[in-house]
Design a protein around this motif. Structure first.
Motif, PDB file in Angstrom:
ATOM      1  N   VAL A 158     -86.235  23.133  -9.888  1.00 23.59           N
ATOM      2  CA  VAL A 158     -86.853  24.092  -8.832  1.00 23.59           C
ATOM      3  C   VAL A 158     -86.705  23.462  -7.482  1.00 23.59           C
ATOM      4  CG1 VAL A 158     -88.678  25.239  -7.877  1.00 23.59           C
ATOM      5  CG2 VAL A 158     -88.105  25.553 -10.362  1.00 23.59           C
ATOM      6  N   ASN A 217     -91.585  26.944 -11.792  1.00 22.33           N
ATOM      7  CA  ASN A 217     -91.876  25.625 -12.412  1.00 22.33           C
ATOM      8  C   ASN A 217     -93.126  25.575 -13.280  1.00 22.33           C
ATOM      9  OD1 ASN A 217     -90.719  23.386 -12.874  1.00 22.33           O
ATOM     10  ND2 ASN A 217     -91.295  22.259 -10.890  1.00 22.33           N
ATOM     11  N   PHE A 244     -82.443  26.004  -6.385  1.00 22.45           N
ATOM     12  CA  PHE A 244     -82.415  24.642  -7.446  1.00 22.45           C
ATOM     13  C   PHE A 244     -81.712  23.731  -6.757  1.00 22.45           C
ATOM     14  CE2 PHE A 244     -81.689  27.916 -11.273  1.00 22.45           C
ATOM     15  CZ  PHE A 244     -83.123  28.241 -11.261  1.00 22.45           C
ATOM     16  N   GLY A 265     -86.856  28.379 -15.342  1.00 21.78           N
ATOM     17  CA  GLY A 265     -87.143  27.949 -14.256  1.00 21.78           C
ATOM     18  C   GLY A 265     -88.383  28.746 -13.298  1.00 21.78           C
ATOM     19  N   LEU A 282     -81.623  19.168 -18.610  1.00 21.17           N
ATOM     20  CA  LEU A 282     -81.739  19.893 -17.214  1.00 21.17           C
ATOM     21  C   LEU A 282     -80.831  19.047 -16.305  1.00 21.17           C
ATOM     22  CD1 LEU A 282     -85.358  20.793 -17.184  1.00 21.17           C
ATOM     23  CD2 LEU A 282     -83.464  22.093 -17.889  1.00 21.17           C
ATOM     24  N   SER A 322     -86.015  26.342 -21.060  1.00 20.84           N
ATOM     25  CA  SER A 322     -85.081  25.916 -19.948  1.00 20.84           C
ATOM     26  C   SER A 322     -85.425  27.036 -18.807  1.00 20.84           C
ATOM     27  CB  SER A 322     -83.760  26.004 -20.184  1.00 20.84           C
ATOM     28  OG  SER A 322     -83.425  25.034 -21.236  1.00 20.84           O
ATOM     29  N   LEU A 349     -82.728  27.264 -15.792  1.00 18.23           N
ATOM     30  CA  LEU A 349     -82.385  25.981 -15.126  1.00 18.23           C
ATOM     31  C   LEU A 349     -81.078  25.704 -15.707  1.00 18.23           C
ATOM     32  CD1 LEU A 349     -85.669  24.141 -14.848  1.00 18.23           C
ATOM     33  CD2 LEU A 349     -84.543  25.039 -12.705  1.00 18.23           C
TER      34      LEU A 349
END
Lengths: 302, 302
Positions: free
Chosen positions: B233, B274, B252, B284, B229, B282, B221
């Motif tokens: 997602v 997720n 995203f 995703g 972040l 980090s 992400l």
């Protein structure tokens, strides 16, 4: 009590509920989104250390530390005990607060959708719930019983009015779901809009009464002598927040596969069903009573 | 390689994945449920200290510490570094293990349903996946690429065969869902049944080839300079594990509401979409390629 001058938008009261924390960051870069003409808005990350550790709390649940007696009890020396006193200095003091209204953003692992939690029948607060529900008709009104603002132990009780929790789920701890993020953002925006309308004397006509749920009590999951859980929320009850639970309905399922039935005579309703945060005290769900919530007078200042 | 004599059923490799841990407790009181006539079954709580703390791990992810070089590297002194060496003594040693087969029970916050994860094309292991899928047709085959059993860093690589992960979701960390518990219990039972049939030379006819998903890579992400972040997602991708992602699909969503599209030419498939556990790095989601998984020969010992 006059108009609203100072509003606190709070997130991260529980450090692993990332949604409010991400929104606070977003708003620091986009302050216009939460600016309103008739009052000032400040944003606060309530428990930064728990957030860094990706935990609900370090020593004790921050959102139970705001009873007036506890705020004055200096024998309580845990991290969150001290954090509560610091927040009391920042937003309060509770007896005569600087901040008028606190809006606290939470998430739950339970399937509670958009839940609006409030602890007072003050028309300003009930009016906020009714207004937000007018904008988001899927929202549920969750009325928690607290004796008085001073004895209330929630962070939201630090404001001059006893404020407002936005509680959205289901979302696991320690992650962001975009749908939950967007819902929370919308609800917070409506809360601020409402206070703006209130200050201007322009609150639209609101219903006189709405259906909601009043907290009755928490129910513990069974444990053995070693303290290990011996049952789980029954699959038929899982994800069924705000649905009726009647005598004989499947309630828990033991780890050996036997069903334990709900055995009360009164039909009640579940909330916080299988909330991960309550496993530390073995609580499986909250029981709620369906009630009519009254708006006792027009919330019109201006 | 002969018959299976010793099988380890493992849970709590990640301390906040409570499902396997609850099953281990259940089986200690109901050993008949996992007893089989042709081999011995032992149960192990892999990371009890992380479980006590309700965390995935204390110092580092235990399920990445079993590379042969790391097991021999005594400069690695974190809690899980040491725990891996202890488990190597208990189940291994990796070069010539006491235990024939390790079955490790995991959960995920992603909507991956019943996923069977394995890292080898050994017919015994692929046969187990095909057999379990025969009994649970909704199960998905997840093939992870590992160079060799000795270089594999998963706990399951401690067995003489490179074993098997049962990965079930979605379930938040730190709680039990009865449906996920019952699914995991069923899958573990089928794994043991399969090894029993294998030992007796009675494995039923299995497909020669089944569709599955091969791990390609993890996708991070986006973050800002502060390390926070800046995107999530996308709602259209959330919960869509094992569904195709093609060029231009929403991938995203930034915290300011802009969509970032998937920009690769190849259509791939998401998994661990997720997953809360990967926020510390980090990540995703994982990208997967749809593949045919072959059963190269009959897994018939006896």
């Amino acid at each position: 009590m006059g108009t609203i001058k100072q509003v606190a938008l709070v997130g991260g009261t529980h450090g692993n509920e990332l949604t409010g924390i991400a929104l606070l960051r977003h708003w620091r870069e986009h302050p216009d989104e939460i600016a309103r003409s008739s009052f000032a808005v400040e944003t606060h990350l309530a428990n930064p250390k728990a957030n860094q550790a990706n935990r609900r709390y370090l020593d004790q649940d921050l959102n139970r530390q705001f009873h007036i007696d506890d705020l004055g009890d200096f024998t309580l020396t845990g991290y969150e005990h001290n954090r509560a006193k610091a927040l009391n200095s920042l937003l309060g003091p509770k007896e005569d607060p600087r901040v008028d209204f606190v809006i606290d953003m939470h998430t739950t692992t339970a399937n509670m959708g958009m839940s609006l939690i409030f602890n007072t029948d003050d028309p300003l607060v009930v009016g906020m719930a009714f207004y937000v529900q007018q904008q988001m008709p899927h929202a549920t009104l969750f009325f928690d019983n607290m004796p008085s603002r001073l004895e209330d132990n929630f962070l939201t009780s630090l404001g001059r009015y006893n404020g407002f929790l936005i509680e959205v789920g289901p979302v696991p701890q320690g992650l962001l779901r975009a749908d939950i993020y967007l819902e929370t953002q919308q609800a917070a925006k409506h809360c601020l809009d409402y206070l703006e309308l209130y200050n201007k004397g322009e609150v639209p006509e609101l219903p006189k009464v709405r259906q909601g749920y009043q907290f009755v009590e928490k129910v513990k999951l069974p444990k053995n002598e070693a303290g290990d859980l011996t049952a789980m929320v029954h699959p038929n009850l899982q994800d069924k927040d705000y649905e009726p639970i009647s005598k004989g309905d499947p309630f828990f399922l033991t780890t050996s596969g036997e069903t334990i039935a709900y055995d009360r005579d009164e039909t009640l309703y579940g909330a916080f069903i299988n909330e991960a945060a309550y496993y530390d005290v073995s609580v499986g769900l909250s029981l709620m009573r369906k009630i009519d919530i009254e708006l006792k007078s027009e919330p019109a200042a201006g």
